[in-house]
Scaffold this active site. Structure first.
Site, PDB file in Angstrom:
ATOM      1  N   VAL A 109       0.768  -1.176   0.087  1.00 28.52           N
ATOM      2  CA  VAL A 109      -0.098   0.177  -0.085  1.00 28.52           C
ATOM      3  C   VAL A 109       0.945   1.415   0.248  1.00 28.52           C
ATOM      4  CG1 VAL A 109      -1.770   1.163   1.323  1.00 28.52           C
ATOM      5  CG2 VAL A 109      -1.943  -1.141   0.891  1.00 28.52           C
ATOM      6  N   HIS A 112     -10.474  -7.392  -5.789  1.00 23.46           N
ATOM      7  CA  HIS A 112     -11.397  -8.124  -5.262  1.00 23.46           C
ATOM      8  C   HIS A 112     -12.856  -8.079  -6.038  1.00 23.46           C
ATOM      9  CE1 HIS A 112      -8.515  -8.718  -1.926  1.00 23.46           C
ATOM     10  NE2 HIS A 112      -9.289  -7.979  -1.017  1.00 23.46           N
ATOM     11  N   CYS A 118     -11.099  -2.569   2.919  1.00 20.66           N
ATOM     12  CA  CYS A 118     -10.940  -2.697   1.352  1.00 20.66           C
ATOM     13  C   CYS A 118     -12.227  -3.126   0.853  1.00 20.66           C
ATOM     14  CB  CYS A 118      -9.961  -3.604   0.797  1.00 20.66           C
ATOM     15  SG  CYS A 118      -9.661  -5.303   1.437  1.00 20.66           S
TER      16      CYS A 118
END
Length: 335
Positions: free
Chosen positions: A12, A240, A128
């Site tokens: 990140v 995702h 997330c």
């Protein structure tokens, strides 16, 4: 505008550097922090080299306007006072402060104004999977209040870090070569498999990851919305996916929901099943938006709508969301 990145060597942290560069973020000074192991590493940003400083309890954050922190919950708890004591706003990517009543939990497309009330000088970045979901829930909520959500997530290996991605690649090689498959990062082999287990299980049978989706969604949306989640690790490298079912107070048409999605900033509709067009993680890694498709009425409930969603969890699910919060603060003169 002095910006700090804490945890710059992680996935990140590296994405934060990219996003700041790509969005031409208006910083005039940048300082990078990491662990003792990362200290001394050099990273380039806009053709200038920066050396990582070791994160310590000292006065290094004096003069920092915004600190983008992605170094894990323990580090965030330990260093929050050090980071914020001279007035820096800490935008934290861990779960450490998300449910703290004095810390806003912010997704700019959904509740940006919450970022302007920071009693502790801390703003939390949501999980997330939650970020991705609430972006798609907001335009529906604007049509009719959402009473409940059922969601199954299909979470990529990168959600567990770079070493998890490497393990998936190695497991695929080992499996196809007939070799023993080594398992370290996950509870079971991930290659050619699905694992319905992300984070630890709680007493109610749900994992912490699933409970994050329940609790965080309610806080972000300031809503009594009920969320029931099943989170699954899948053998995908990055981005995702979520299968989402919502029940609203009023009956909505597919056309109403699709139009709301199309008009909403941060969402791209990719929904033409007859031409085999729907969002897929293989093609959407590195993108900023939340993609939705397979929009349809629920067959069992006239007030139910189902759809499919894909988003890059390192970008919108982490780094991009944090930078968008910082941009909002600057726009509204909070920094």
């Amino acid at each position: 505008m002095k910006i700090a990145i804490v945890g710059v060597s992680g996935a990140v942290g590296q994405e934060l550097l990219k996003v700041l560069d790509q969005r031409n973020f208006p910083l005039t000074e940048l300082v990078l922090f990491g662990s003792k192991r990362s200290a001394g590493q050099i990273y380039k940003f806009k053709d200038k080299e920066y050396t990582v400083k070791e994160l310590q309890h000292n006065d290094d954050f004096k003069g920092v306007d915004i600190a983008l922190v992605s170094a894990g919950g323990g580090t965030s708890l330990n260093f929050a006072e050090t980071i914020t004591k001279y007035g820096a706003i800490m935008i934290d990517n861990s779960s450490a402060f998300r449910m703290d009543d004095d810390v806003p939990l912010v997704v700019p497309e959904v509740n940006a104004e919450d970022a302007l009330n920071t009693p502790k000088n801390i703003i939390a970045n949501p999980n997330c999977t939650t970020i991705q979901m609430v972006v798609s829930l907001k335009p529906i909520e604007q049509l009719s209040h959402i009473k409940r959500v059922h969601v199954s997530s299909y979470q990529s290996a990168s959600g567990a870090g770079a070493s998890a991605m490497k393990e998936l690649v190695e497991q695929a090689k080992q499996s196809t070569a007939g070799e023993e498959v080594l398992v370290e990062k996950f509870a079971h082999q991930l290659a050619f498999n699905l694992i319905p287990h992300i984070d630890v299980f709680t007493e109610n049978g749900y994992t912490k990851e699933e409970m994050k989706m329940y609790n965080e969604t309610r806080k972000i949306m300031h809503s009594d919305i009920q969320v029931s989640a099943t989170c699954v690790r899948v053998p995908v490298m990055r981005a995702h996916s979520e299968s989402i079912w919502v029940e609203t107070e009023d009956e909505l048409t597919v056309e109403q929901v699709r139009n709301a999605f199309e008009k909403f900033n941060g969402i791209i509709v990719d929904d033409n099943p007859s031409e085999k067009k729907y969002p897929m993680p293989l093609f959407l890694s590195g993108r900023d938006e939340v993609f939705v498709g397979r929009i349809r009425k629920d067959l069992t409930n006239p007030k139910g709508i189902a759809f499919w969603s894909v988003s890059d969890q390192i970008r919108k699910g982490a780094a991009l969301n944090a930078v968008q919060i910082a941009e909002y603060l600057i726009k509204h003169k909070k920094r």
